[in-house]
Design an enzyme around this catalytic site. Structure first.
Site, PDB file in Angstrom:
ATOM      1  N   ASN A 206       5.148  -4.563  13.035  1.00 27.65           N
ATOM      2  CA  ASN A 206       5.894  -3.509  12.362  1.00 27.65           C
ATOM      3  C   ASN A 206       5.358  -2.158  12.807  1.00 27.65           C
ATOM      4  OD1 ASN A 206       3.678  -2.703  10.421  1.00 27.65           O
ATOM      5  ND2 ASN A 206       3.957  -4.857   9.833  1.00 27.65           N
ATOM      6  N   ASP A 274       4.786 -10.869   6.765  1.00 27.11           N
ATOM      7  CA  ASP A 274       5.037 -11.928   5.781  1.00 27.11           C
ATOM      8  C   ASP A 274       5.160 -13.297   6.433  1.00 27.11           C
ATOM      9  OD1 ASP A 274       5.130 -10.265   3.473  1.00 27.11           O
ATOM     10  OD2 ASP A 274       7.081  -9.538   4.124  1.00 27.11           O
ATOM     11  N   PHE A 319      -0.340  -1.495  -1.966  1.00 24.59           N
ATOM     12  CA  PHE A 319       0.693  -0.569  -1.508  1.00 24.59           C
ATOM     13  C   PHE A 319       1.991  -1.346  -1.333  1.00 24.59           C
ATOM     14  CE2 PHE A 319      -2.456   2.509  -1.149  1.00 24.59           C
ATOM     15  CZ  PHE A 319      -1.929   3.714  -0.709  1.00 24.59           C
TER      16      PHE A 319
END
Length: 389
Positions: A206, A274, A319
């Site tokens: 990411n 994930d 977060f």
């Protein structure tokens, strides 16, 4: 014990100065207060006296004080003079060298470091006269913090809000030579992205840069904490003094995190993947071999694993990077940790120097003003210090 002389001038933001006094006293700072006639329209001398534990000064010509040249003594005995809020009028007086009340007289006679936290209408702030005074005062060595942008008491929007007292207190303590309220505390921070390999040259990842996590690690170090920074790939220079562990995958990040327990505080800013590919090709996948599907396996939830670990951190913060329903989705994470910092990453926050976050606890939801990631880090660590001491 360091001594601060706080000048509170006539702005609606004067009420915030009461919190600043409380924060400074918590840091064992000796605080004296000068309350101008304008400031006294918004808060009382009594409230300042109760919080500071000292008499409050208002009048240049107090006979008791002036027999001892009180304004000179006030100016010279302070290790630092702070004006919060600083109005356009008081800035102008300081720039012009006027001395027609106690506050301006002290500013003209002090040789101590001077910090101003402006607060005023946005048009007053942008006016050429105010900007000229600002430039002149900076040339003379005056430091400034703020003003921040946002909705003002007058109903207008723009720069003019006095900076949060927590950040003003942090700045004061740094200028006084340090604030080590987390000395002896051990803190762990995860930062950056993780990379999950598909083959020897490709991976899933990411756009996280690690900037927020690195800023938090630096803020913790400033407070005297021992810091373990576990980071995915990032091009940022690590904060000096942190114990840095570089990892690639989510599994490596978890193993590194667990190996450094126990800690007093864990702040999980990392954007952990994930999922990971169920199978990793030992050779580069050729483009001719079109992937019609990609089997994925879930990665460990590091935050949830810390929450249930036998060596759970004393304060656990997560977060939540969201693209929709930011606060609602952030609140769901509170089942895994004590506090959540939620932000909207759909507007290019990843990699940027500025952000806007929502501070979530089981009982509160605060939307912090847009600011730099370093400022968010300092504000968060001040909260942590308060919770751990």
């Amino acid at each position: 014990m360091p001594k601060v002389l706080l000048i509170i001038s006539g702005s609606i933001a004067a009420y915030k100065s009461l919190e600043l006094i409380r924060l400074l006293r918590k840091e064992d700072v000796f605080v004296r207060v000068i309350l101008t006639s304008g400031g006294a329209q918004f808060i009382t001398p009594l409230s300042c006296a109760v919080l500071s534990g000292n008499p409050v000064f208002t009048d240049l010509f107090s006979l008791t004080e002036e027999t001892e040249m009180g304004h000179i003594r006030l100016a010279r005995e302070a290790d630092m003079v702070v004006v919060a809020p600083a109005t356009a009028d008081l800035m102008a007086k300081a720039a012009q060298g006027r001395a027609d009340d106690l506050a301006s007289t002290v500013l003209l006679t002090t040789t101590s470091p001077l910090l101003m936290a402006p607060a005023m209408n946005v048009e007053m702030w942008h006016h050429p006269a105010t900007q000229a005074n600002l430039s002149l005062l900076k040339e003379r060595g005056v430091s400034f913090i703020g003003p921040d942008a946002g909705g003002l008491a007058c109903g207008e929007i723009g720069p003019g809000k006095m900076t949060d007292p927590i950040l003003i207190c942090t700045t004061i303590m740094e200028k006084l030579g340090g604030n080590h309220s987390l000395k002896g505390r051990r803190a762990l921070v995860t930062a950056g992205p993780t990379c999950e390999p598909l083959d020897p040259v490709r991976y899933l990842s990411n756009a996280s840069s690690g900037k927020q996590g690195y800023a938090i690690a630096a803020a913790l170090l400033e407070k005297g904490a021992e810091v373990i920074l576990i980071t995915g790939p990032s091009g940022l220079p690590p904060p000096q003094g942190a114990h840095v562990v570089v990892v690639q995958t989510a599994d490596e990040m978890w193993k590194a995190t667990e190996s450094h327990l126990p800690v007093d505080l864990a702040i999980c800013t990392a954007a952990v993947a994930d999922w990971r590919p169920e199978k990793i090709s030992s050779q580069k996948i050729k483009k001719e071999n079109v992937l019609s599907s990609l089997a994925l396996a879930p990665n460990r939830d590091i935050l949830a694993s810390l929450a249930t670990h036998k060596m759970r951190p004393g304060l656990l913060i997560g977060f939540a990077a969201e693209t929709e329903n930011v606060i609602e989705n952030g609140k769901r994470k509170l089942s895994k940790c004590d506090w959540v910092i939620a932000n909207d990453v759909s507007q290019g926050i990843f990699g940027a120097d500025h952000t806007q976050v929502h501070f979530l606890t089981p009982n509160t939801c605060e939307t912090w003003q847009p600011s730099g990631k370093k400022e968010v880090a300092k504000k968060l660590i001040e909260r942590c210090a308060g919770a751990l001491t």
